[in-house]
Scaffold this motif. Structure first.
Motif, mmCIF file in Angstrom:
data_model
loop_
_atom_site.group_PDB
_atom_site.id
_atom_site.type_symbol
_atom_site.label_atom_id
_atom_site.label_comp_id
_atom_site.label_asym_id
_atom_site.label_seq_id
_atom_site.Cartn_x
_atom_site.Cartn_y
_atom_site.Cartn_z
ATOM 1 N N GLU A 236 37.955 43.482 40.280
ATOM 2 C CA GLU A 236 36.668 43.904 40.830
ATOM 3 C C GLU A 236 36.588 45.400 41.045
ATOM 4 O O GLU A 236 35.525 45.941 41.290
ATOM 5 N N LYS A 237 37.740 46.093 40.986
ATOM 6 C CA LYS A 237 37.723 47.526 41.221
ATOM 7 C C LYS A 237 37.817 48.322 39.909
ATOM 8 O O LYS A 237 37.969 49.536 39.923
ATOM 9 N N GLN A 238 37.759 47.638 38.785
ATOM 10 C CA GLN A 238 37.805 48.330 37.495
ATOM 11 C C GLN A 238 36.409 48.839 37.137
ATOM 12 O O GLN A 238 35.429 48.152 37.364
ATOM 13 N N GLY A 239 36.375 50.038 36.613
ATOM 14 C CA GLY A 239 35.115 50.579 36.110
ATOM 15 C C GLY A 239 34.052 50.745 37.183
ATOM 16 O O GLY A 239 32.870 50.602 36.938
ATOM 17 N N ALA B 179 47.313 40.494 24.118
ATOM 18 C CA ALA B 179 45.871 40.428 23.841
ATOM 19 C C ALA B 179 45.189 39.410 24.745
ATOM 20 O O ALA B 179 45.729 38.340 25.032
ATOM 21 N N LEU B 180 43.978 39.756 25.188
ATOM 22 C CA LEU B 180 43.238 38.873 26.089
ATOM 23 C C LEU B 180 42.437 37.838 25.315
ATOM 24 O O LEU B 180 42.066 38.057 24.164
ATOM 25 N N SER B 181 42.149 36.738 25.970
ATOM 26 C CA SER B 181 41.334 35.707 25.321
ATOM 27 C C SER B 181 39.893 36.205 25.197
ATOM 28 O O SER B 181 39.470 37.124 25.898
ATOM 29 N N ASP B 182 39.133 35.575 24.319
ATOM 30 C CA ASP B 182 37.805 36.088 23.995
ATOM 31 C C ASP B 182 36.828 36.059 25.167
ATOM 32 O O ASP B 182 35.981 36.925 25.303
ATOM 33 N N ASP B 183 36.969 35.038 26.025
ATOM 34 C CA ASP B 183 35.990 34.952 27.116
ATOM 35 C C ASP B 183 36.458 35.688 28.372
ATOM 36 O O ASP B 183 35.756 35.710 29.375
ATOM 37 N N GLU B 184 37.633 36.300 28.331
ATOM 38 C CA GLU B 184 38.171 36.922 29.538
ATOM 39 C C GLU B 184 37.232 37.983 30.120
ATOM 40 O O GLU B 184 36.963 38.004 31.314
ATOM 41 N N LYS B 185 36.719 38.859 29.272
ATOM 42 C CA LYS B 185 35.857 39.934 29.780
ATOM 43 C C LYS B 185 34.577 39.390 30.405
ATOM 44 O O LYS B 185 34.044 39.950 31.349
ATOM 45 N N LYS B 186 34.101 38.269 29.848
ATOM 46 C CA LYS B 186 32.882 37.659 30.389
ATOM 47 C C LYS B 186 33.116 37.159 31.810
ATOM 48 O O LYS B 186 32.307 37.374 32.704
ATOM 49 N N VAL B 187 34.245 36.476 32.000
ATOM 50 C CA VAL B 187 34.548 35.964 33.339
ATOM 51 C C VAL B 187 34.755 37.132 34.306
ATOM 52 O O VAL B 187 34.301 37.107 35.445
ATOM 53 N N GLN B 188 35.419 38.190 33.830
ATOM 54 C CA GLN B 188 35.636 39.350 34.694
ATOM 55 C C GLN B 188 34.305 39.985 35.117
ATOM 56 O O GLN B 188 34.146 40.402 36.264
ATOM 57 N N ALA B 189 33.360 40.021 34.185
ATOM 58 C CA ALA B 189 32.057 40.600 34.519
ATOM 59 C C ALA B 189 31.344 39.749 35.573
ATOM 60 O O ALA B 189 30.690 40.271 36.476
#
Ligand code: SF4
Lengths: 415, 245
Positions: free
Chosen positions: B241-244, B197-207
């Protein structure tokens, strides 16, 4: 935050420097990060350029009004500024995920030069001291900031740079009236002295502080002002020799405003930028001088030939060069032989004389080189062709130069 | 021409080469291949001797450090069927020292150097293209499927770079993993893999990274061909950076 990032990385995108090499730093034992000599690309953007640094403006909210710049105060654009902490966190978050080698921070003049520089230095200082960050940091010096801040910047950053902006004082006065030649050259000279003295001190003590270990670079805009290539190259030559600069970057002027002080260009002069980079290589790695490449009579680089071929065509007496005997410096002057292939030739001929077959394996671009060399006395083409014919032959044979020249798309064609 | 066989392991290969260099007057005339379990194979089998193998590498490193580096990179490629070339290359390296890598007109040197270069290139590329994701427990995790077996040198690279964080590398193709935690680096295999499972802020940093990636490109100079040649599509699968797109 997303919006801010969009504005402030978008504004930094035309900055040419993506190199993160030339500095080797073992990170602090308790912290993160190191820098490596060879430089690492972490991604390649949609325009094909290498991404290795988080390239940002601290702010685009500029007090100055330089004609060639999108951020000039008279232009209507969305404005944004980061706090020092925001930049620090972003850098760390990206670095820990291996997105980047480090940070490249520049800024518009927000408030005063010193106010801006102070916040930029704070970013670097926090990263290095509080966060024990060992990755790469490149700071742009804001012209007119105090020498105290310039010194501090150099202690925390791997590379610092002052943009020379335009190739002459006259152009500077016309297009960037708030910037003065002195405000640019003084920090450059200061940085040069500090780098030199830190190198001396480090010879006696390994613990002496390192000042901008990756050196100093600068950037100038090409095509926004009337200087010719000869003036530009002589300026670069002077910067390399007298100021010990590591690199001069050339940046084709992107038409961003209809200010009537600026030339009207259909497209940014990318081919000219490309030729200047090639000529710059000749200055730095091939032992050429600006005066050999250009002259007052022919002050601009040939658009159809790379500068080395152009030089070779003007100097038929230098050729042909004998591959199995010529020294390194002479080999380098042959069109189609680069630094790598010249070194390989020297290495390979220790074992046995190089044959025409072997030349290709070594990586020599025979299509161009064949007119200028002999191989154990044998020539590949008649070397005594009249210059005009040779020019033509080379032009036909010249394959599109790799990498950079692929940027020569007419803007708009793909979008 | 004498023909020798070894057991197919890296140690076996190097110790066989060490033995041949010792016993054969002209290694250029000798062939070396992996033993296949067929009855009709001809050749002398040379038993594996790990100490001999290490000794060979050690001596090579002293006499020709660049050649030893080439050998190391070559081994990362796990190439089959090039044993004779490697034998000839190493024999030449002991004669000429580091100058051997300039001897590109010799077929064995050319082949070995080419394979080693390719492996070295992927290793260098991966140092940039590997992407870590932050997990719920604060550790960082990176997946990859490289062509070459580069997890060891890659882990050493990140050991000095990301010292202060706890991280894992996972090679899905070989099911091998590396783990760095509080000053120790361990290697092992993962047989059963379940995505952590990913940490809660992971998606934010990825964005944020995706935004930066999009914005930094000069819009008028789109050049997908150049992008793909620098960053082949086979690596895109794990690029944040190449996701989605
Ligand atoms: S000072 Fe810099 S950011 Fe401001 S207008 Fe001039 S070039 Fe642009």
């Amino acid at each position: 935050m997303l919006k801010k990032l969009q504005i402030l990385s978008g504004a930094a995108r035309y900055d040419a420097s993506c190199s993160s090499s030339g500095s080797k730093r073992e990170g602090p034992a308790s912290g993160i990060g190191n820098t490596s000599n060879s430089g690492i690309c972490h991604s390649w953007a949609d325009d094909g350029r290498c991404i290795s640094l988080l390239k940002l403006l601290l702010s685009n909210d500029c007090q100055y009004d330089c004609a060639y710049c999108v951020n000039r105060s008279s232009n209507v654009v969305e404005r944004a500024s980061f706090t020092a902490r925001e930049v620090v966190d972003l850098t760390l978050d990206f670095y820990r995920r291996n997105y980047i080698e480090g940070l490249f921070l520049s800024s518009a003049v927000m408030g005063s030069p010193d106010q801006t520089m102070e916040r930029m230095v704070r970013v670097a200082e926090t990263l290095r001291t509080e966060e024990q960050f060992g990755g790469y940091i490149h700071l742009k010096i804001i012209p007119g900031s105090s020498s105290e801040l310039v010194r501090k910047a150099g202690l925390y950053a791997d590379r610092i740079s002052v943009n020379i902006e335009l190739p002459s004082q006259a152009s500077l006065e016309r297009l960037a009236p708030q910037k003065h030649k002195e405000a640019i050259l003084a920090p450059m000279a200061l940085i040069g002295r500090e780098i030199a003295s830190s190198l001396v001190e480090r010879k006696t003590s390994r613990h002496a502080p390192r000042f901008a270990p990756a050196g100093q670079s600068t950037q100038m805009i090409i095509g926004a002002s009337p200087e010719n290539d000869f003036q530009i190259l002589r300026l670069s030559q002077g910067l390399y020799k007298k100021m010990q600069l590591k690199r001069v970057y050339y940046s084709a002027y992107m038409p961003v405003s209809d200010d009537n002080r600026l030339p009207v260009l259909a497209a940014p002069p990318l081919l000219r930028e490309h030729r200047l980079y090639q000529a710059d290589w000749l200055l730095r790695f091939y032992g050429f001088s600006a005066e050999e490449i250009l002259s007052d009579d022919a002050p601009n680089l040939d658009e159809s030939f790379d500068p080395k071929s152009a030089w070779a065509l003007r100097h038929p007496e230098f050729f042909p060069v004998e591959i199995n005997r010529a020294d390194y410096g002479t080999l380098l002057r042959v069109p189609g032989i680069g630094v790598t292939s010249a070194k390989r030739i020297i290495a390979a001929r220790r074992f046995s004389a190089i044959t025409p077959e072997g030349m290709k394996k070594i990586g020599v671009v025979m299509k161009r080189a064949k007119y200028f060399i002999t191989c154990s006395g044998r020539s590949f083409e008649k070397n005594d062709r009249p210059a005009a014919l040779l020019r033509q032959q080379l032009l036909l044979g010249e394959s599109p130069a790799p990498a950079r020249s692929t940027q020569l798309v007419i803007p708009g064609i793909f979008s | 021409m004498n023909r020798y066989l070894y057991d197919g392991t890296a140690d076996g290969l190097l110790s066989a080469i060490a033995w041949i260099l010792e016993e054969e007057p002209d290694p250029e005339q000798v062939a070396l291949a992996e033993r296949q379990d067929t009855l009709f194979e001809d050749g002398f089998f040379l038993a594996t001797d790990a100490i001999q193998a290490e000794d060979l590498f050690f001596r090579l490193r002293q006499q020709a450090p660049d050649a030893a580096h080439t050998l190391y990179s070559f081994m990362l490629a796990e190439k089959e069927g090039m044993e004779s070339s490697l034998l000839h290359y190493i024999a030449l390296a002991f004669i000429h020292g580091d100058k051997v890598n300039g001897y590109l007109t010799h077929p064995a040197v050319r082949d070995i150097v080419a394979v080693a270069k390719k492996a070295g290139r992927e290793l260098h590329r991966m140092k940039g293209l590997l992407r870590f994701e932050k997990l719920r427990d604060g550790a960082y995790f990176a997946k990859m499927e490289p062509d070459h077996n580069i997890i060891h040198p890659l882990a050493y690279h990140f050991r000095s770079r990301l010292r202060a964080q706890h991280w894992f590398l996972y090679d899905l193709r070989r099911r091998t993993a590396a783990r760095w935690n509080q000053g120790t680096l361990q290697f092992g295999t993962i047989e059963q893999f379940t995505a952590p499972a990913l940490s809660d802020d992971e998606k934010k940093v990825q964005a944020l990274w995706q935004t930066f990636f999009k914005t930094i490109a000069i819009p008028d100079r789109k050049n997908p061909r150049l992008q793909k040649s620098n960053m082949p599509m086979k690596y895109w699968k794990y690029l944040t950076e190449k996701q989605g797109e």
